[in-house]
Motif scaffolding. Structure first.
Motif, short mmCIF file in Angstrom:
data_model
loop_
_atom_site.label_atom_id
_atom_site.label_comp_id
_atom_site.label_asym_id
_atom_site.label_seq_id
_atom_site.Cartn_x
_atom_site.Cartn_y
_atom_site.Cartn_z
N UNK A 50 -3.54 20.97 10.74
CA UNK A 50 -2.54 20.85 11.50
C UNK A 50 -2.58 20.26 12.43
N UNK A 51 -3.03 21.73 13.60
CA UNK A 51 -3.11 21.21 15.38
C UNK A 51 -4.07 20.07 15.84
N UNK A 52 -5.57 20.64 14.05
CA UNK A 52 -6.41 19.50 15.33
C UNK A 52 -6.38 18.40 15.15
N UNK A 53 -5.61 17.22 14.06
CA UNK A 53 -4.80 16.82 13.07
C UNK A 53 -3.85 15.88 14.73
N UNK A 54 -3.40 16.35 15.05
CA UNK A 54 -2.63 16.84 16.08
C UNK A 54 -3.31 15.89 17.48
N UNK A 55 -4.05 16.98 17.40
CA UNK A 55 -5.25 16.81 19.07
C UNK A 55 -5.42 14.81 18.43
N UNK A 56 -6.20 14.94 17.45
CA UNK A 56 -6.78 12.96 16.89
C UNK A 56 -6.05 12.52 16.85
N UNK A 57 -4.30 12.83 16.30
CA UNK A 57 -3.63 11.40 16.44
C UNK A 57 -3.17 10.88 18.12
N UNK A 58 -3.13 12.03 18.88
CA UNK A 58 -3.00 11.83 20.71
C UNK A 58 -4.05 11.96 21.18
N UNK A 59 -5.46 11.26 20.39
CA UNK A 59 -6.99 11.40 21.21
C UNK A 59 -6.93 12.09 22.35
N UNK A 60 -6.56 13.18 22.11
CA UNK A 60 -6.87 14.17 22.99
C UNK A 60 -8.12 15.16 22.36
N UNK A 61 -9.64 14.24 22.79
CA UNK A 61 -11.14 14.44 22.48
C UNK A 61 -11.33 15.49 23.33
N UNK A 62 -10.89 16.29 24.27
CA UNK A 62 -11.74 17.02 25.06
C UNK A 62 -10.90 18.45 25.20
N UNK A 63 -11.73 19.29 25.27
CA UNK A 63 -11.32 20.52 24.88
C UNK A 63 -9.28 20.67 26.12
N UNK A 64 -8.39 21.15 25.32
CA UNK A 64 -7.15 21.83 25.65
C UNK A 64 -7.04 22.94 26.55
N UNK A 65 -6.53 22.25 27.85
CA UNK A 65 -6.20 23.54 28.58
C UNK A 65 -5.51 23.07 29.88
N UNK A 66 -4.83 24.27 30.09
CA UNK A 66 -3.87 24.66 31.13
C UNK A 66 -3.76 23.96 32.38
N UNK A 67 -5.18 23.95 32.56
CA UNK A 67 -5.53 23.03 33.74
C UNK A 67 -6.09 21.43 33.40
N UNK A 68 -6.05 21.12 32.49
CA UNK A 68 -5.86 19.32 32.62
C UNK A 68 -4.92 18.94 32.48
N UNK A 69 -3.42 19.57 32.83
CA UNK A 69 -1.90 18.78 32.33
C UNK A 69 -1.71 18.09 33.78
N UNK A 70 -1.82 16.86 33.36
CA UNK A 70 -1.32 15.85 34.35
C UNK A 70 -0.50 14.85 34.05
N UNK A 71 0.15 14.00 34.76
CA UNK A 71 1.30 13.05 34.66
C UNK A 71 0.45 12.90 33.76
N UNK A 72 -0.24 11.76 33.98
CA UNK A 72 -0.76 11.22 32.88
C UNK A 72 -0.81 11.69 31.41
N UNK A 73 -1.29 13.15 31.38
CA UNK A 73 -1.45 13.43 29.81
C UNK A 73 -0.12 14.27 29.43
N UNK A 74 0.58 14.70 30.43
CA UNK A 74 2.10 15.42 30.25
C UNK A 74 2.86 15.13 28.45
N UNK A 75 3.34 13.93 27.84
CA UNK A 75 3.50 13.34 27.25
C UNK A 75 2.89 13.93 25.89
N UNK A 76 1.49 14.18 26.30
CA UNK A 76 0.86 13.91 24.61
C UNK A 76 0.86 16.16 24.70
N UNK A 77 0.50 16.71 25.41
CA UNK A 77 0.53 17.65 26.07
C UNK A 77 1.67 18.79 25.39
N UNK A 78 2.93 17.96 25.95
CA UNK A 78 4.46 18.03 25.45
C UNK A 78 4.70 18.08 23.49
N UNK A 79 3.98 17.44 22.78
CA UNK A 79 4.23 16.27 22.22
C UNK A 79 2.93 17.56 20.57
#
Length: 278
Positions: free
Chosen positions: A37-66
């Motif tokens: 489920x989590x991997x599918x959500x990453x793929x759906x959101x096109x979050x191809x890189x490793x998820x990390x708190x330090x990578x949260x930016x305005x451009x990626x906020x909505x994806x990290x929220x979802x």
């Protein structure tokens, strides 16, 4: 039955709080579906890189929220159990002896794994329930890491853990690369959010600037969302103290989300190190 625990640590020397340790526990029957489920959500959101708190930016906020919405749906359903442990700087201890100073990192990790999930209060298994522990790569010598694994395996001698038919095995305690494990990445988001807010990083401004940076504002929004989801599980949740048990000690296991403010034995309070004095 296996209990699979992913562990990570962060911000050893924060301004107000430090020694952040986090863990995510999943039962083996839930592992495959949860990861999928989590991997599918990453793929759906096109979050191809490793998820990390330090990578949260305005451009990626909505994806990290979802992504966080799905993550906390799973926690709320107790498909995942999340734990965060930390210390508060106002709790001062005397000078550490040489052993405790050298092995502090491992001693705290041991306490976290032993107590944070309330394994001694888990339902007794019909057959042996083995524990797999996945640790982020540990920044120390191979000798110390092997000694740490030996100590974790020695938890099998704990009477309560024996009674619940829970078993640690050294060969099932492994270091991993978090980029290959979505549950470790999920933990990084939660752990990062907590150390960010507890150490007042949401107030930081770039040097010479009057206003906060866009990245800081985005991180605060993600933290606020995560906190709102925790409060759905625990109304009135206070992130800076140990989570209560509501009069039932077994909730240390049953709760899907908990915090633990670790206070060293013999610690004294120095209020000059608290937020009100800064």
């Amino acid at each position: 039955m296996e209990y699979i625990i992913y562990c990570d640590e962060s911000d050893a020397d924060g301004q107000f709080y430090g020694n952040f340790y986090g863990g995510m526990l999943v039962r083996s029957p839930d592992l495959e579906q949860t990861v999928e489920l989590l991997e599918s959500k990453k793929a759906e959101l096109n979050l191809q890189r490793e998820l990390k708190w330090q990578r949260v930016t305005g451009n990626y906020l909505d994806k990290y929220l979802e992504f966080s919405a799905l993550l906390f749906d799973l926690i709320a359903k107790d498909k995942l159990k999340a734990r965060v442990m930390f210390t508060q700087n106002i709790h001062r201890t005397g000078p550490y002896d040489e052993y405790r100073r050298e092995y502090k990192y491992f001693l705290l990790y041991y306490q976290f794994i032993k107590h944070a999930f309330g394994l001694r209060y888990a339902p007794a298994a019909e057959k042996i329930a083995r524990v797999r522990v996945y640790l982020d790569k540990m920044p120390d010598t191979r000798e110390k890491v092997e000694s740490f694994k030996d100590h974790l395996e020695s938890l099998n001698k704990n009477a309560a853990i024996q009674r619940n038919r829970i078993m640690f095995q050294k060969e099932q305690i492994a270091e991993i690369d978090s980029k290959d494990h979505v549950l470790a990445q999920s933990l990084d988001i939660i752990l990062g959010a907590m150390q960010f807010r507890l150490n007042d990083k949401h107030l930081e401004k770039p040097k010479g600037q009057r206003f906060r940076g866009k990245r800081t504002i985005a991180k605060e929004k993600l933290y606020k969302y995560i906190n709102s989801r925790i409060r759905q599980i625990h109304p009135g949740f206070n992130i800076g103290v140990s989570t209560g048990t509501k009069g039932e000690i077994r909730n240390r296991w049953h709760h899907s989300y908990r915090h633990w403010l670790f206070v060293p034995a013999g610690a004294e309070i120095d209020t000059s190190l608290g937020k009100s004095k800064k």
